[in-house]
Scaffold this active site. Structure first.
Site, mmCIF file in Angstrom:
data_model
loop_
_atom_site.group_PDB
_atom_site.id
_atom_site.type_symbol
_atom_site.label_atom_id
_atom_site.label_comp_id
_atom_site.label_asym_id
_atom_site.label_seq_id
_atom_site.Cartn_x
_atom_site.Cartn_y
_atom_site.Cartn_z
ATOM 1 N N TYR A 149 -1.271 0.170 10.205
ATOM 2 C CA TYR A 149 -1.558 -0.456 8.908
ATOM 3 C C TYR A 149 -0.379 -0.248 7.957
ATOM 4 C CZ TYR A 149 -3.538 -0.919 4.212
ATOM 5 O OH TYR A 149 -3.750 -1.259 2.892
ATOM 6 N N SER A 202 0.852 -1.202 0.000
ATOM 7 C CA SER A 202 0.000 0.000 0.000
ATOM 8 C C SER A 202 0.876 1.236 0.000
ATOM 9 C CB SER A 202 -0.885 0.021 1.255
ATOM 10 O OG SER A 202 -1.556 1.264 1.351
HETATM 11 N N1 LIG Z 1 -8.629 -0.393 -1.854
HETATM 12 C C1 LIG Z 1 -7.574 0.373 -1.668
HETATM 13 O O1 LIG Z 1 -7.622 1.569 -1.866
HETATM 14 C C2 LIG Z 1 -6.261 -0.249 -1.246
HETATM 15 C C3 LIG Z 1 -5.130 0.586 -1.251
HETATM 16 C C4 LIG Z 1 -3.906 0.033 -0.895
HETATM 17 C C5 LIG Z 1 -3.808 -1.314 -0.564
HETATM 18 N N2 LIG Z 1 -4.930 -2.083 -0.538
HETATM 19 C C6 LIG Z 1 -4.761 -3.489 -0.184
HETATM 20 O O2 LIG Z 1 -5.299 -4.275 -1.224
HETATM 21 C C7 LIG Z 1 -5.826 -5.499 -0.693
HETATM 22 C C8 LIG Z 1 -7.260 -5.674 -1.125
HETATM 23 O O3 LIG Z 1 -7.985 -4.495 -0.842
HETATM 24 P P1 LIG Z 1 -9.554 -4.411 -1.165
HETATM 25 O O4 LIG Z 1 -9.931 -2.985 -1.041
HETATM 26 O O5 LIG Z 1 -9.855 -5.153 -2.388
HETATM 27 O O6 LIG Z 1 -10.087 -5.192 0.131
HETATM 28 P P2 LIG Z 1 -11.551 -5.751 0.510
HETATM 29 O O7 LIG Z 1 -11.676 -5.509 1.982
HETATM 30 O O8 LIG Z 1 -12.577 -5.201 -0.408
HETATM 31 O O9 LIG Z 1 -11.405 -7.313 0.226
HETATM 32 C C9 LIG Z 1 -10.491 -8.098 0.944
HETATM 33 C C10 LIG Z 1 -10.902 -9.559 0.864
HETATM 34 O O10 LIG Z 1 -9.968 -10.304 1.656
HETATM 35 C C11 LIG Z 1 -10.667 -11.242 2.452
HETATM 36 N N3 LIG Z 1 -9.892 -11.548 3.649
HETATM 37 C C12 LIG Z 1 -9.689 -10.756 4.737
HETATM 38 N N4 LIG Z 1 -8.957 -11.410 5.649
HETATM 39 C C13 LIG Z 1 -8.688 -12.634 5.143
HETATM 40 C C14 LIG Z 1 -7.988 -13.762 5.622
HETATM 41 N N5 LIG Z 1 -7.443 -13.761 6.846
HETATM 42 N N6 LIG Z 1 -7.903 -14.861 4.834
HETATM 43 C C15 LIG Z 1 -8.487 -14.905 3.610
HETATM 44 N N7 LIG Z 1 -9.180 -13.850 3.105
HETATM 45 C C16 LIG Z 1 -9.280 -12.736 3.867
HETATM 46 C C17 LIG Z 1 -11.996 -10.566 2.775
HETATM 47 O O11 LIG Z 1 -13.005 -11.519 3.120
HETATM 48 C C18 LIG Z 1 -12.285 -9.824 1.462
HETATM 49 O O12 LIG Z 1 -13.071 -10.607 0.577
HETATM 50 C C19 LIG Z 1 -5.622 -5.428 0.818
HETATM 51 O O13 LIG Z 1 -4.434 -6.111 1.162
HETATM 52 C C20 LIG Z 1 -5.481 -3.943 1.080
HETATM 53 O O14 LIG Z 1 -4.732 -3.673 2.241
HETATM 54 C C21 LIG Z 1 -6.149 -1.582 -0.876
#
Ligand SMILES: NC(=O)c1ccc[n+]([C@@H]2O[C@H](COP(=O)([O-])OP(=O)(O)OC[C@H]3O[C@@H](n4cnc5c(N)ncnc54)[C@H](O)[C@@H]3O)[C@@H](O)[C@H]2O)c1
Length: 247
Positions: free
Chosen positions: A152, A143
């Site tokens: 985080y 991230s």
């Molecule tokens: N959306 C953003 O702006 C953003 C920015 C930077 C980084 N990220 C990173 O990208 C990744 C995905 O983000 P997103 O927005 O798609 O997230 P989201 O919350 O929409 O989806 C995450 C998915 O991971 C699953 N999950 C959570 N814990 C788990 C576990 N212990 N085992 C298996 N599955 C698990 C959840 O059930 C969910 O379906 C994350 O690692 C997040 O930190 C997101």
């Protein structure tokens, strides 16, 4: 961007929604067999059904080593190995993005368990099934927050460190390991949780004025897992509209 993934086998953690679902769709569109591993079995199965016949939903917690071992073994037995691992499952909701003292030890431990140890466990477990496969590639989802501290952010800084570590340790097995550091992208979780003020403040720190889209992160994943990145390993690609460059 279109890459040919015919005959490839991909495991996408957190594949049920957000980036994970979009990554799975793109890999399946390219011809890969894709396994959407998610804590939430309903969303994983629904997403796989929506993606198509070469996508499969699997219920598993990335921190459950025994379960992840069984999942990877089953996939490898069915296909002869694993080619692509996307370590995407991560906690980043408001609940897990607060100051450490507010979160308390139990939540901080879970944050690091999922974001950091989940990445370690899945990589160590999948690596033997990926070793020696042509184009084997791991992509970790870090991230932009990694560059600005916080609980985080620190967990994601560790993901960047692990990317360099695994790149070194798995190179001999022909496995490349890279990371993507996305800026704020309007996935469902961000859309439903981030207030417009915070979103506006972050956007004002970007060099580019447009909103980042899921497709921008998907394209970075396709590049890093594809043949044009064959000499790239240990790197973190920032996809932030300049946000991460400005801090
Ligand atoms: N959306 C953003 O702006 C953003 C920015 C930077 C980084 N990220 C990173 O990208 C990744 C995905 O983000 P997103 O927005 O798609 O997230 P989201 O919350 O929409 O989806 C995450 C998915 O991971 C699953 N999950 C959570 N814990 C788990 C576990 N212990 N085992 C298996 N599955 C698990 C959840 O059930 C969910 O379906 C994350 O690692 C997040 O930190 C997101």
């Amino acid at each position: 961007m279109s890459t040919n993934y015919a005959g490839k086998v991909a495991v996408v953690t957190g594949g049920g929604r957000g980036f994970g679902k979009a990554f799975s769709q793109a890999l399946a569109d390219g011809g890969a067999s894709v396994y959407l591993v998610d804590l939430d079995s309903e969303v994983a199965e629904a997403a796989a059904a929506q993606i198509g016949a070469n996508a499969f939903g699997i219920a598993a917690d990335v921190t459950d080593e025994a379960r992840m071992q069984a999942v990877c073994e089953e996939i490898a037995q069915a296909h002869g190995g694993i080619d692509i691992l996307i370590n995407n499952a991560g906690l980043h909701s408001h609940e897990y993005s607060r100051p450490l003292a507010e979160m308390g030890l139990q939540k901080v431990r879970r944050l690091f368990d999922v974001n950091v140890m989940g990445t370690v466990a899945c990589t160590l477990i999948a690596a033997p099934y990926m070793a020696g496969r042509d184009g084997a590639s791991v992509v970790n989802i870090a991230s932009a927050a990694a560059f600005s501290g916080g609980g985080y952010g620190t967990s994601k800084l560790a993901v960047i460190g692990l990317t360099m570590t695994f790149a070194r340790e798995l190179a001999a097995d022909g496995i490349r390991v890279n990371a993507i550091a996305p800026g704020v992208i309007l996935t469902d979780t961000i859309r439903s949780e981030m207030d417009p003020g915070t979103l506006g403040r972050i956007k004002s720190m970007q060099f580019l004025s447009q909103d980042g889209e899921e497709q921008d992160i998907v394209d970075a994943m396709l590049f890093l897992t594809g043949p044009t990145a064959k000499f790239i390993t240990g790197e973190t690609l920032r996809v932030t509209g300049g946000f991460a460059a400005g801090i």
